[in-house]
Design a protein around this motif. Structure first.
Motif, PDB file in Angstrom:
ATOM      1  N   PRO A  29       0.817  -1.225   0.000  1.00 43.97           N
ATOM      2  CA  PRO A  29       0.000   0.000   0.000  1.00 43.97           C
ATOM      3  C   PRO A  29       0.845   1.266   0.000  1.00 43.97           C
ATOM      4  N   LEU A  30       1.938   1.259   0.761  1.00 42.68           N
ATOM      5  CA  LEU A  30       2.777   2.453   0.847  1.00 42.68           C
ATOM      6  C   LEU A  30       3.580   2.674  -0.432  1.00 42.68           C
ATOM      7  N   LEU A  31       4.063   1.586  -1.047  1.00 42.97           N
ATOM      8  CA  LEU A  31       4.782   1.717  -2.317  1.00 42.97           C
ATOM      9  C   LEU A  31       3.856   2.218  -3.419  1.00 42.97           C
ATOM     10  N   ALA A  32       2.598   1.787  -3.378  1.00 40.30           N
ATOM     11  CA  ALA A  32       1.637   2.255  -4.388  1.00 40.30           C
ATOM     12  C   ALA A  32       1.392   3.750  -4.265  1.00 40.30           C
ATOM     13  N   ILE A  33       1.540   4.296  -3.056  1.00 40.83           N
ATOM     14  CA  ILE A  33       1.417   5.740  -2.862  1.00 40.83           C
ATOM     15  C   ILE A  33       2.666   6.451  -3.374  1.00 40.83           C
ATOM     16  N   ILE A  34       3.829   5.907  -3.037  1.00 38.22           N
ATOM     17  CA  ILE A  34       5.098   6.526  -3.445  1.00 38.22           C
ATOM     18  C   ILE A  34       5.243   6.521  -4.962  1.00 38.22           C
ATOM     19  N   ASP A  35       4.986   5.360  -5.581  1.00 40.74           N
ATOM     20  CA  ASP A  35       5.073   5.227  -7.030  1.00 40.74           C
ATOM     21  C   ASP A  35       4.284   3.978  -7.440  1.00 40.74           C
ATOM     22  N   PRO A  36       3.133   4.126  -8.110  1.00 42.74           N
ATOM     23  CA  PRO A  36       2.327   2.962  -8.492  1.00 42.74           C
ATOM     24  C   PRO A  36       3.083   1.939  -9.329  1.00 42.74           C
ATOM     25  N   ALA A  37       4.154   2.357  -9.995  1.00 43.91           N
ATOM     26  CA  ALA A  37       4.932   1.429 -10.830  1.00 43.91           C
ATOM     27  C   ALA A  37       5.677   0.392  -9.989  1.00 43.91           C
ATOM     28  N   LEU A  38       5.780   0.609  -8.688  1.00 45.50           N
ATOM     29  CA  LEU A  38       6.469  -0.340  -7.807  1.00 45.50           C
ATOM     30  C   LEU A  38       5.592  -1.527  -7.432  1.00 45.50           C
ATOM     31  N   VAL A  39       4.309  -1.487  -7.821  1.00 48.63           N
ATOM     32  CA  VAL A  39       3.361  -2.567  -7.547  1.00 48.63           C
ATOM     33  C   VAL A  39       2.671  -2.925  -8.858  1.00 48.63           C
ATOM     34  N   PRO A  40       2.472  -4.209  -9.213  1.00 54.90           N
ATOM     35  CA  PRO A  40       2.793  -5.370  -8.389  1.00 54.90           C
ATOM     36  C   PRO A  40       4.129  -6.060  -8.696  1.00 54.90           C
ATOM     37  N   VAL A  41       4.681  -5.872  -9.934  1.00 59.68           N
ATOM     38  CA  VAL A  41       5.819  -6.710 -10.337  1.00 59.68           C
ATOM     39  C   VAL A  41       7.049  -6.521  -9.453  1.00 59.68           C
ATOM     40  N   PRO A  42       7.551  -5.295  -9.222  1.00 58.40           N
ATOM     41  CA  PRO A  42       8.717  -5.167  -8.343  1.00 58.40           C
ATOM     42  C   PRO A  42       8.460  -5.727  -6.944  1.00 58.40           C
ATOM     43  N   MET A  43       7.240  -5.498  -6.426  1.00 52.72           N
ATOM     44  CA  MET A  43       6.894  -6.010  -5.101  1.00 52.72           C
ATOM     45  C   MET A  43       6.922  -7.532  -5.084  1.00 52.72           C
ATOM     46  N   LEU A  44       6.418  -8.148  -6.138  1.00 60.22           N
ATOM     47  CA  LEU A  44       6.427  -9.608  -6.233  1.00 60.22           C
ATOM     48  C   LEU A  44       7.849 -10.160  -6.342  1.00 60.22           C
ATOM     49  N   LEU A  45       8.700  -9.484  -7.096  1.00 57.51           N
ATOM     50  CA  LEU A  45      10.089  -9.929  -7.218  1.00 57.51           C
ATOM     51  C   LEU A  45      10.801  -9.893  -5.866  1.00 57.51           C
ATOM     52  N   LEU A  46      10.597  -8.828  -5.121  1.00 59.88           N
ATOM     53  CA  LEU A  46      11.202  -8.715  -3.796  1.00 59.88           C
ATOM     54  C   LEU A  46      10.624  -9.760  -2.843  1.00 59.88           C
ATOM     55  N   GLY A  47       9.310  -9.970  -2.933  1.00 60.41           N
ATOM     56  CA  GLY A  47       8.673 -10.961  -2.075  1.00 60.41           C
ATOM     57  C   GLY A  47       9.154 -12.372  -2.374  1.00 60.41           C
ATOM     58  N   THR A  48       9.395 -12.672  -3.647  1.00 56.18           N
ATOM     59  CA  THR A  48       9.894 -13.997  -4.023  1.00 56.18           C
ATOM     60  C   THR A  48      11.281 -14.242  -3.444  1.00 56.18           C
ATOM     61  N   ALA A  49      12.160 -13.251  -3.573  1.00 57.54           N
ATOM     62  CA  ALA A  49      13.515 -13.384  -3.035  1.00 57.54           C
ATOM     63  C   ALA A  49      13.492 -13.539  -1.519  1.00 57.54           C
ATOM     64  N   HIS A  50      12.645 -12.779  -0.855  1.00 59.75           N
ATOM     65  CA  HIS A  50      12.548 -12.868   0.606  1.00 59.75           C
ATOM     66  C   HIS A  50      12.027 -14.230   1.038  1.00 59.75           C
ATOM     67  N   ALA A  51      10.999 -14.718   0.353  1.00 60.61           N
ATOM     68  CA  ALA A  51      10.422 -16.018   0.694  1.00 60.61           C
ATOM     69  C   ALA A  51      11.445 -17.134   0.544  1.00 60.61           C
ATOM     70  N   ALA A  52      12.255 -17.063  -0.507  1.00 60.79           N
ATOM     71  CA  ALA A  52      13.283 -18.079  -0.718  1.00 60.79           C
ATOM     72  C   ALA A  52      14.311 -18.065   0.414  1.00 60.79           C
ATOM     73  N   LEU A  53      14.685 -16.872   0.868  1.00 62.14           N
ATOM     74  CA  LEU A  53      15.616 -16.769   1.987  1.00 62.14           C
ATOM     75  C   LEU A  53      15.017 -17.370   3.264  1.00 62.14           C
ATOM     76  N   GLY A  54      13.727 -17.073   3.499  1.00 63.94           N
ATOM     77  CA  GLY A  54      13.064 -17.605   4.679  1.00 63.94           C
ATOM     78  C   GLY A  54      12.936 -19.118   4.642  1.00 63.94           C
ATOM     79  N   LEU A  55      12.663 -19.660   3.461  1.00 66.44           N
ATOM     80  CA  LEU A  55      12.550 -21.112   3.318  1.00 66.44           C
ATOM     81  C   LEU A  55      13.886 -21.789   3.605  1.00 66.44           C
ATOM     82  N   VAL A  56      14.965 -21.235   3.090  1.00 68.14           N
ATOM     83  CA  VAL A  56      16.291 -21.806   3.333  1.00 68.14           C
ATOM     84  C   VAL A  56      16.618 -21.778   4.826  1.00 68.14           C
ATOM     85  N   ARG A  57      16.238 -20.722   5.499  1.00 67.13           N
ATOM     86  CA  ARG A  57      16.583 -20.558   6.913  1.00 67.13           C
ATOM     87  C   ARG A  57      15.874 -21.574   7.816  1.00 67.13           C
TER      88      ARG A  57
END
Length: 235
Positions: A29-57
């Motif tokens: 929600p906050l990224l969509a306010i700052i710049d709508p172009a940051l949602v959804p694809v960049p947000m999804l890319l960051l979320g995918t990388a984070h999820a992979a790190l969490g799974l490994v841990r």
């Protein structure tokens, strides 16, 4: 604006690394306010990388059958999410993002004790796929089903689900022509902030597991969604 967006991503990564979900709920929600172009694809890319790190841990605690059922439901949800991105104008897209967050917060406040059964996971995966693809917020529907599980099981299971599910959503957005070089560039710029947030979450898990994480997530998510609704109304 870059520093502000990075701080939002860092906070979302810290929350998700602590409780298993939250980077999309807090940051989208906050990224969509700052710049709508940051949602959804960049947000999804960051979320995918984070999820992979969490799974490994914490991979040893993953509920793999539950992940499979949720992913099965996510497939048709991804199609619905792609249609939402392609057909809704930016103003209404902002409303959809905000409404998604507020509905998830409302459900979290209800004294409801769901269990991760196969039918429930299918439905949660469907809703998660739609919201995750259209807005980058796909965690709460599945996370609610595991709210009574131990912390490591919640984080590992959601990490596995988000890793695979986000890749499905990204593939759907790419097929729908929403995947651009600018989106990749934006995700790359914000990636270091996400990594820092994840790193800080390792010691923070012990502190925030004392009961402070959930109220903080719900409060910040609600504030971001309400701000987004206000922007859409003024726009």
């Amino acid at each position: 604006m870059l520093a502000l967006a990075g701080l939002v991503v860092l906070l979302g990564a810290l929350v998700q690394g602590t409780v298993g979900f939250g980077i999309g709920l807090v940051a989208a929600p906050l990224l969509a306010i700052i710049d709508p172009a940051l949602v959804p694809v960049p947000m999804l890319l960051l979320g995918t990388a984070h999820a992979a790190l969490g799974l490994v841990r914490e991979h040893g605690h993953t509920d793999w059958p539950g992940v499979g059922w949720a992913l099965l439901g996510r497939l048709p949800g991804t199609v619905l999410g792609v249609l939402a991105v392609a057909l809704l104008p930016p103003r209404w897209f902002a409303v959809v993002v905000a409404a998604t967050v507020l509905v998830c917060v409302a459900l979290s406040l209800v004294r409801w004790h769901p269990r991760p059964t196969a039918p429930a996971l299918l439905v949660a995966g469907l809703v998660s796929g739609t919201g995750g693809t259209a807005s980058g917020i796909g965690g709460p529907p599945v996370a609610l089903l595991y709210q009574n599980a131990a912390g490591p099981r919640v984080r590992a299971t959601l990490g596995a689900y988000f890793t695979a599910g986000s890749l499905v959503s990204l593939a759907g957005l790419a097929a729908g022509g929403e995947f651009t070089v600018d989106a990749l560039r934006a995700a790359a710029v914000l990636l270091p902030f996400m990594v820092v947030g994840f790193a800080v979450s390792s010691p923070a898990r012990r502190l925030l597991d004392r009961g402070w994480t959930r109220p903080a997530v719900l409060a910040l998510a609600s504030a971001g969604a309400l701000a987004l609704l206000g922007q859409a109304a003024l726009g």
